[in-house]
Scaffold this motif. Sequence first.
Motif, mmCIF file in Angstrom:
data_model
loop_
_atom_site.group_PDB
_atom_site.id
_atom_site.type_symbol
_atom_site.label_atom_id
_atom_site.label_comp_id
_atom_site.label_asym_id
_atom_site.label_seq_id
_atom_site.Cartn_x
_atom_site.Cartn_y
_atom_site.Cartn_z
ATOM 1 N N LEU A 1 0.835 -1.210 0.000
ATOM 2 C CA LEU A 1 0.000 0.000 0.000
ATOM 3 C C LEU A 1 0.869 1.258 0.000
ATOM 4 O O LEU A 1 0.576 2.240 -0.689
ATOM 5 C CB LEU A 1 -0.924 0.024 1.220
ATOM 6 C CG LEU A 1 -2.020 -1.045 1.281
ATOM 7 C CD1 LEU A 1 -2.746 -0.975 2.629
ATOM 8 C CD2 LEU A 1 -3.020 -0.858 0.141
ATOM 9 N N GLN B 1 -7.999 3.301 0.632
ATOM 10 C CA GLN B 1 -7.546 1.999 0.137
ATOM 11 C C GLN B 1 -8.579 0.872 0.248
ATOM 12 O O GLN B 1 -8.212 -0.291 0.403
ATOM 13 C CB GLN B 1 -6.252 1.600 0.893
ATOM 14 C CG GLN B 1 -5.056 2.463 0.552
ATOM 15 C CD GLN B 1 -4.417 3.103 1.792
ATOM 16 O OE1 GLN B 1 -5.094 3.339 2.786
ATOM 17 N NE2 GLN B 1 -3.139 3.384 1.737
ATOM 18 N N GLY C 1 -10.637 -0.501 -2.031
ATOM 19 C CA GLY C 1 -10.527 -1.489 -3.114
ATOM 20 C C GLY C 1 -9.248 -2.302 -3.013
ATOM 21 O O GLY C 1 -9.257 -3.528 -3.214
ATOM 22 N N ALA C 2 -8.150 -1.639 -2.678
ATOM 23 C CA ALA C 2 -6.874 -2.350 -2.555
ATOM 24 C C ALA C 2 -6.974 -3.408 -1.456
ATOM 25 O O ALA C 2 -6.486 -4.538 -1.606
ATOM 26 C CB ALA C 2 -5.752 -1.362 -2.256
ATOM 27 N N VAL D 1 -12.309 -4.558 -9.395
ATOM 28 C CA VAL D 1 -11.819 -5.232 -8.183
ATOM 29 C C VAL D 1 -12.596 -6.548 -8.030
ATOM 30 O O VAL D 1 -12.005 -7.618 -7.860
ATOM 31 C CB VAL D 1 -11.959 -4.334 -6.933
ATOM 32 C CG1 VAL D 1 -11.748 -5.141 -5.656
ATOM 33 C CG2 VAL D 1 -10.948 -3.190 -6.981
ATOM 34 N N THR E 1 -9.232 2.199 -9.434
ATOM 35 C CA THR E 1 -9.254 0.738 -9.549
ATOM 36 C C THR E 1 -7.914 0.227 -10.058
ATOM 37 O O THR E 1 -7.410 -0.807 -9.605
ATOM 38 C CB THR E 1 -10.383 0.300 -10.499
ATOM 39 O OG1 THR E 1 -11.606 0.906 -10.057
ATOM 40 C CG2 THR E 1 -10.546 -1.206 -10.500
ATOM 41 N N ASP F 1 -5.606 0.061 -7.285
ATOM 42 C CA ASP F 1 -5.880 -1.099 -6.426
ATOM 43 C C ASP F 1 -5.175 -2.344 -6.962
ATOM 44 O O ASP F 1 -4.567 -3.106 -6.203
ATOM 45 C CB ASP F 1 -7.386 -1.377 -6.357
ATOM 46 C CG ASP F 1 -8.164 -0.231 -5.708
ATOM 47 O OD1 ASP F 1 -7.544 0.544 -4.948
ATOM 48 O OD2 ASP F 1 -9.378 -0.123 -5.966
#
Lengths: 283, 283
Positions: A12, A79, A81-82, A170, A263, A266
């Motif tokens: 991240l 964060q 979606g990640a 995602v 996205t 991500d």
Amino acid sequence: MRTPAQNAELALLLEVCGTPKPGNVDRRRDLEDLRFEHFLAGAVGAQDGLRMAGHGAAVGAAFERAVSGMAAQQGGNTQFGALLLLIPLVRAAREDLSQPVVESVVEETTVADAADFYRAFEHVDVFVDEPPEDLEALDVRRGADAIPTLEERGVTLYDVMEGSVPGDDVAREWVRGFERSFRAAESIANGSGPLPDRAAETFLALLAERLDTLVVKRHGEAVAKEVTERAADLHDHGAFETDRDAIEEFADELVDRGVNPGTTADVTAAGLFVALERGVVEL
Amino acid sequence: MRTPAQNAELALLLEVCGTPKPGNVDRRRDLEDLRFEHFLAGAVGAQDGLRMAGHGAAVGAAFERAVSGMAAQQGGNTQFGALLLLIPLVRAAREDLSQPVVESVVEETTVADAADFYRAFEHVDVFVDEPPEDLEALDVRRGADAIPTLEERGVTLYDVMEGSVPGDDVAREWVRGFERSFRAAESIANGSGPLPDRAAETFLALLAERLDTLVVKRHGEAVAKEVTERAADLHDHGAFETDRDAIEEFADELVDRGVNPGTTADVTAAGLFVALERGVVEL
């Protein structure tokens, strides 16, 4: 030796550090109310949830905890979606970080995981589309209020993701065996130079390949298409090696227009995690 | 709500992110072999040791663990000095993050803490001076080999720090009740703008106030004096508000000359932690 949870947190941090990453916060760019340091705080905040996943907790519970910690900063959603990609990947890494293992991790998610996923929406504002009419009862913006319906209909978290494709890349990773995430890891491994540079170059390649679904949701398909075509043009001309300034300009322009291919970021973060965890890159 | 250990990790991340921080790695500058991402990995790696301190582990054991994790990246020593300040501060935060409490935390350190401190030097190359002849047996570069002598002489970690003053302003914090760290926190709290900017401005104020002891060790007192005088000149003229370019130039020049005021960065990180943990800043 970093644990999978630590590699996920580092992914991240490296993702936001990579620059230029057109349209997004990066080492050189802030948005007006969403700054670099919010991503740092988001990554640190997510660590308890990531650690839960590393210890084998259920995907939904670990995700909800990660989002709750990530959201404990003033920038808003950094964060979400990640983390939805990283949590199952960290879970898989306990056993073996491969596409078949992460596929079974997501396929085995339950109704309880779906309930925790819905609870996660109560911690943070996530930009989502209006649901189709027949799915209104399952609108994620209902948060925990949707849980009785989930239970009644026996909807698992995998089912929720399946229902979000197409339109959410995602979710697409969940139902396609994290194919782009693993490919992004290869691209990062095969790159040259410092890791954040490789991540930025991979971000551009990913953006060139498919419309960013967050941009589609926020700005419509025409804008998303334009963004992807311009990314493809830069990528095809090897601008990362030969004309970095053109990418910097594109990056500034998208930031000015408020067009953030989130996205794609991500998937880049997921790729960084896979690359770090498999030890195919050094840091 | 972030835990003290999480705030300490975040302080490390915010410290490296603050720019311009003359001579050091910051959001805009890398050194040749020591890059921004090494500091990200160092901060993530330190988290187990920080968490141990947050759970009440002995200062030496927590420090050794933090350093061992911090050193698990390829850039070398990134945050040794900062961790030597953060570990007792995190320990104090369990009870109350005040100067008297952190003073008793460090005064109560034992010979076992000193032994773990010496072990920490085995994980990473730290730049230190030649010890005086009568202290050669306690040269930190001996690592664990010095432990029998520590035990024989009953030297605690506080004693080691006391012996390192003057000449090491991290050690000076230990014997002066973390006075500059707490003052740095006030300066950060009273600043304006984003937190990393406040940290950078506080870094300049700290550098203007005292010679950086790492610069003295590496480049001699004359260079350290020149650096501090120039920082004082910029600080006295309010260059952070009125002439940011002059600070940027100074920052580039010091990086080119390889002059890195690392001790001042350590105190800045400690100040960021105190400010975050006391809730006097928002992020």
